[in-house]
Enzyme design. Structure first.
Site, mmCIF file in Angstrom:
data_model
loop_
_atom_site.group_PDB
_atom_site.id
_atom_site.type_symbol
_atom_site.label_atom_id
_atom_site.label_comp_id
_atom_site.label_asym_id
_atom_site.label_seq_id
_atom_site.Cartn_x
_atom_site.Cartn_y
_atom_site.Cartn_z
ATOM 1 N N ALA A 284 48.213 45.308 42.846
ATOM 2 C CA ALA A 284 47.442 45.947 41.625
ATOM 3 C C ALA A 284 46.602 44.556 41.004
ATOM 4 O O ALA A 284 45.964 44.900 40.097
ATOM 5 C CB ALA A 284 48.634 46.144 40.556
ATOM 6 N N GLY A 285 46.860 43.402 41.779
ATOM 7 C CA GLY A 285 46.026 42.084 41.063
ATOM 8 C C GLY A 285 44.639 42.405 41.263
ATOM 9 O O GLY A 285 44.395 42.697 42.275
ATOM 10 N N GLY A 287 44.432 43.756 38.387
ATOM 11 C CA GLY A 287 44.969 44.446 37.298
ATOM 12 C C GLY A 287 44.013 45.602 36.647
ATOM 13 O O GLY A 287 44.275 46.337 35.748
ATOM 14 N N GLY A 288 42.694 45.574 37.160
ATOM 15 C CA GLY A 288 41.739 46.548 36.560
ATOM 16 C C GLY A 288 42.138 47.965 36.828
ATOM 17 O O GLY A 288 41.935 48.539 35.856
ATOM 18 N N ASP A 348 45.220 50.348 46.488
ATOM 19 C CA ASP A 348 43.838 49.629 46.476
ATOM 20 C C ASP A 348 43.963 48.336 47.412
ATOM 21 O O ASP A 348 44.518 47.275 46.819
ATOM 22 C CB ASP A 348 43.449 49.145 45.130
ATOM 23 C CG ASP A 348 41.912 48.757 44.966
ATOM 24 O OD1 ASP A 348 41.214 48.847 45.871
ATOM 25 O OD2 ASP A 348 41.690 48.076 43.847
ATOM 26 N N CYS A 401 37.475 48.390 48.663
ATOM 27 C CA CYS A 401 36.062 48.175 47.987
ATOM 28 C C CYS A 401 35.224 47.660 49.449
ATOM 29 O O CYS A 401 34.471 46.804 49.350
ATOM 30 C CB CYS A 401 36.082 47.093 47.010
ATOM 31 S SG CYS A 401 36.526 45.620 47.301
HETATM 32 C C1 LIG Z 1 41.587 44.819 46.218
HETATM 33 S S1 LIG Z 1 42.645 43.821 45.490
HETATM 34 C C2 LIG Z 1 43.632 44.910 44.372
HETATM 35 C C3 LIG Z 1 42.640 45.192 43.093
HETATM 36 C C4 LIG Z 1 43.123 45.762 41.907
HETATM 37 N N1 LIG Z 1 43.585 47.152 42.262
HETATM 38 C C5 LIG Z 1 42.320 46.001 40.636
HETATM 39 O O1 LIG Z 1 41.653 47.333 40.564
HETATM 40 O O2 LIG Z 1 42.124 44.951 39.945
HETATM 41 C C6 LIG Z 1 43.886 43.669 46.643
HETATM 42 C C7 LIG Z 1 45.438 42.887 45.934
HETATM 43 O O3 LIG Z 1 46.381 43.047 47.031
HETATM 44 C C8 LIG Z 1 47.144 41.996 46.880
HETATM 45 N N2 LIG Z 1 48.012 42.093 48.202
HETATM 46 C C9 LIG Z 1 47.670 41.368 49.358
HETATM 47 N N3 LIG Z 1 48.572 41.490 50.143
HETATM 48 C C10 LIG Z 1 49.733 42.193 49.603
HETATM 49 C C11 LIG Z 1 51.012 42.692 49.902
HETATM 50 N N4 LIG Z 1 51.428 42.486 51.188
HETATM 51 N N5 LIG Z 1 51.934 43.311 48.948
HETATM 52 C C12 LIG Z 1 51.241 43.514 47.800
HETATM 53 N N6 LIG Z 1 50.115 43.057 47.273
HETATM 54 C C13 LIG Z 1 49.319 42.451 48.177
HETATM 55 C C14 LIG Z 1 45.984 40.914 46.689
HETATM 56 O O4 LIG Z 1 46.726 39.711 46.112
HETATM 57 C C15 LIG Z 1 45.133 41.520 45.893
HETATM 58 O O5 LIG Z 1 45.524 41.172 44.499
#
Ligand SMILES: C[S@@+](CC[C@H](N)C(=O)[O-])C[C@H]1O[C@@H](n2cnc3c(N)ncnc32)[C@H](O)[C@@H]1O
Length: 465
Positions: A284-285, A287-288, A348, A401
């Site tokens: 989620a990070g 968070g958008g 995502d 993305c």
């Molecule tokens: C593409 S970004 C997500 C963007 C988010 N959905 C938004 O719209 O703001 C991918 C995220 O996955 C997290 N991530 C990476 N490996 C992960 C894991 N094993 N479990 C959960 N989150 C993970 C990363 O830290 C990153 O914040």
């Protein structure tokens, strides 16, 4: 970006003492060094530099164009500089090379008169890399400025028919492996690839999202934005600072690409029979998408759980989504929830980000083909979790993305082979009114076609028992 009158940013050499380059060029140089030496993200580092140096308005716009344009155009400028320097560029000191790139950008792509660009950049060189290097920079930039960009490309870019990838890589300033991946994702269409690469070199307008139930579109329009092209919640800010919009300031609206809005809304819009109360955002990070999904869920009596592995990014999710979502710090590969717990799941996935290059001027040079295998392994593992986390009949949206086929279709095809009882559905009807979505069943958005980031969406349903 409008170029202010050249006089403002031309050279004005101090009568005596140390050379004092003008502030925009000095700040642009500092940004290039921060990107090279500290792996700084240009879009985060530049606003702080502008603030620290009191640059605003036209000066800030000029500095931004100098710095971002130089970062984006590095591939083209290096090819030109290689023809003007009598040794391989990797034997030119990195700070000197950055000064040369800044000069090349002004000479070949900005409307700074040639003499002013050379004189001001030499002044910068004398201040930041020393008097003797100033003469070298002067000599090289005079050669660069002797021709137009088109003339240089005719000389330094490989011919299109003999080496199409090499030609596109040099003329649109992208690494060759990225051009190759994008061409493959566009089915080998070289004309479309060229359009996409050109779109990557244009800074996107700022798109806002009015989080449903928290802000209305009219509020954003009243703040000077115009409606977005596709998402009912999108508004485009032509200029100005999004933080100046009250709804953005207090978190009821946010900055979010329209493609990101569309893929999150597609998951929410997909038909579902039976329980529809528990939604999951697995990565989620910052968070958008979680904020948008949480707002939609709240309006439908559902609740979103947002998971994120990085604690600082989980904090950003809490800030963005507010009390509308539950947030948990968790590695999506070893989830703390029971199998089948959710009705709708968004994955995502972490990816190369090759679909958002227009937003991050330096990103294309940071990624390497060697990054892809580790990312696709992680994507496969996370998609496995997503499919196990959804109940029979429930839905998973796999989103990246990046349009890189290894991260998109290949990951989904592997998941379908590895997990019995999963069906890939046509995602296109879930983006009503959006044209050119291809043959399906997955959706691929494109900067040059849709004006969005190149988001990929595949919609998977766990078969009902
Ligand atoms: C593409 S970004 C997500 C963007 C988010 N959905 C938004 O719209 O703001 C991918 C995220 O996955 C997290 N991530 C990476 N490996 C992960 C894991 N094993 N479990 C959960 N989150 C993970 C990363 O830290 C990153 O914040």
């Amino acid at each position: 970006m409008t170029e202010p009158p050249a006089r403002r940013h031309g050279t004005r050499r101090p009568r005596r003492g140390r050379p004092r380059p003008d502030l925009p060029r000095r700040v642009a140089f500092d940004l290039l060094r921060a990107v090279a030496e500290r792996d700084a993200y240009a879009n985060l580092a530049l606003p702080a530099l502008l603030r620290d140096h009191g640059l605003a308005g036209r000066d800030a716009a000029f500095t931004t164009e100098l710095a971002y344009g130089t970062l984006r155009g590095r591939g083209t400028y290096d090819a030109v500089l290689a023809a003007c320097v009598d040794r391989p560029l990797d034997r030119v000191d990195a700070p000197v090379l950055d000064v040369l790139r800044l000069g090349a950008h002004q000479l070949l792509a900005m409307r700074v008169p040639g003499h002013a660009a050379v004189a001001a950049t030499v002044e910068l060189a004398r201040a930041v890399v020393g008097e003797s290097r100033g003469s070298f920079v002067n000599a090289v930039l005079r050669r660069v400025g002797g021709r137009s960009l088109d003339d240089w490309l005719g000389e330094v870019a490989p011919p299109l028919d003999a080496d199409p990838l090499g030609h596109l890589a040099v003329s649109h300033s992208h690494p060759r492996w990225v051009v190759s991946a994008l061409r493959d994702a566009l089915g080998g269409d070289l004309a479309a690839t060229a359009e996409l690469l050109a779109a990557d070199n244009r800074a996107p307008a700022v798109t806002l999202v009015a989080r449903p139930g928290r802000a209305g579109l009219p509020e954003l329009l009243a703040a000077g934005a115009r409606p977005g092209a596709w998402s009912p919640y999108a508004a485009v800010l032509e200029g100005g600072d999004p933080a100046g919009v009250p709804a953005v300031r207090d978190g009821r609206a946010g900055v979010q690409d329209e493609g990101s809005q569309l893929v999150a809304l597609a998951l929410a819009a997909a038909p579902l029979t039976g329980r529809d109360e528990r939604w999951l955002d697995l990565c989620a990070g910052p968070g958008g998408k979680a904020s948008l999904l949480a707002a939609v869920a709240a309006g439908r009596g559902a609740r979103l759980l947002a998971a994120e592995v990085a604690p600082h990014r989980a904090r950003l999710v809490r800030q963005a989504a507010g009390p509308g979502a539950d947030v948990v710090v968790a590695d999506g590969r070893t989830p703390p929830w029971a199998p089948g717990a959710f009705d709708r799941v968004l994955l995502d996935a972490p990816c190369t980000g090759l679909g958002a290059l227009r937003r991050r001027p330096e990103a294309r040079w940071r990624r390497a083909p060697g990054d892809v295998p580790a990312l696709t392994r992680l994507q496969r593992d996370l998609l496995g979790t997503a499919l196990r986390s959804v109940r029979p009949g429930g839905l998973v949206a796999y989103v990246t993305c990046s349009p890189h086929l290894a991260e998109t279709r290949a990951v989904v095809s592997d998941a379908l082979r590895a997990h019995a009882g999963v069906t890939r559905e046509d995602a296109r009807p879930l983006l009503p009114g959006v044209p050119d979505l291809g043959d399906g069943p997955d959706v691929q958005l494109w900067p040059h076609r849709h004006g969005t980031d190149a988001m990929f969406l595949s919609l998977l349903r766990r078969n009902p028992d």
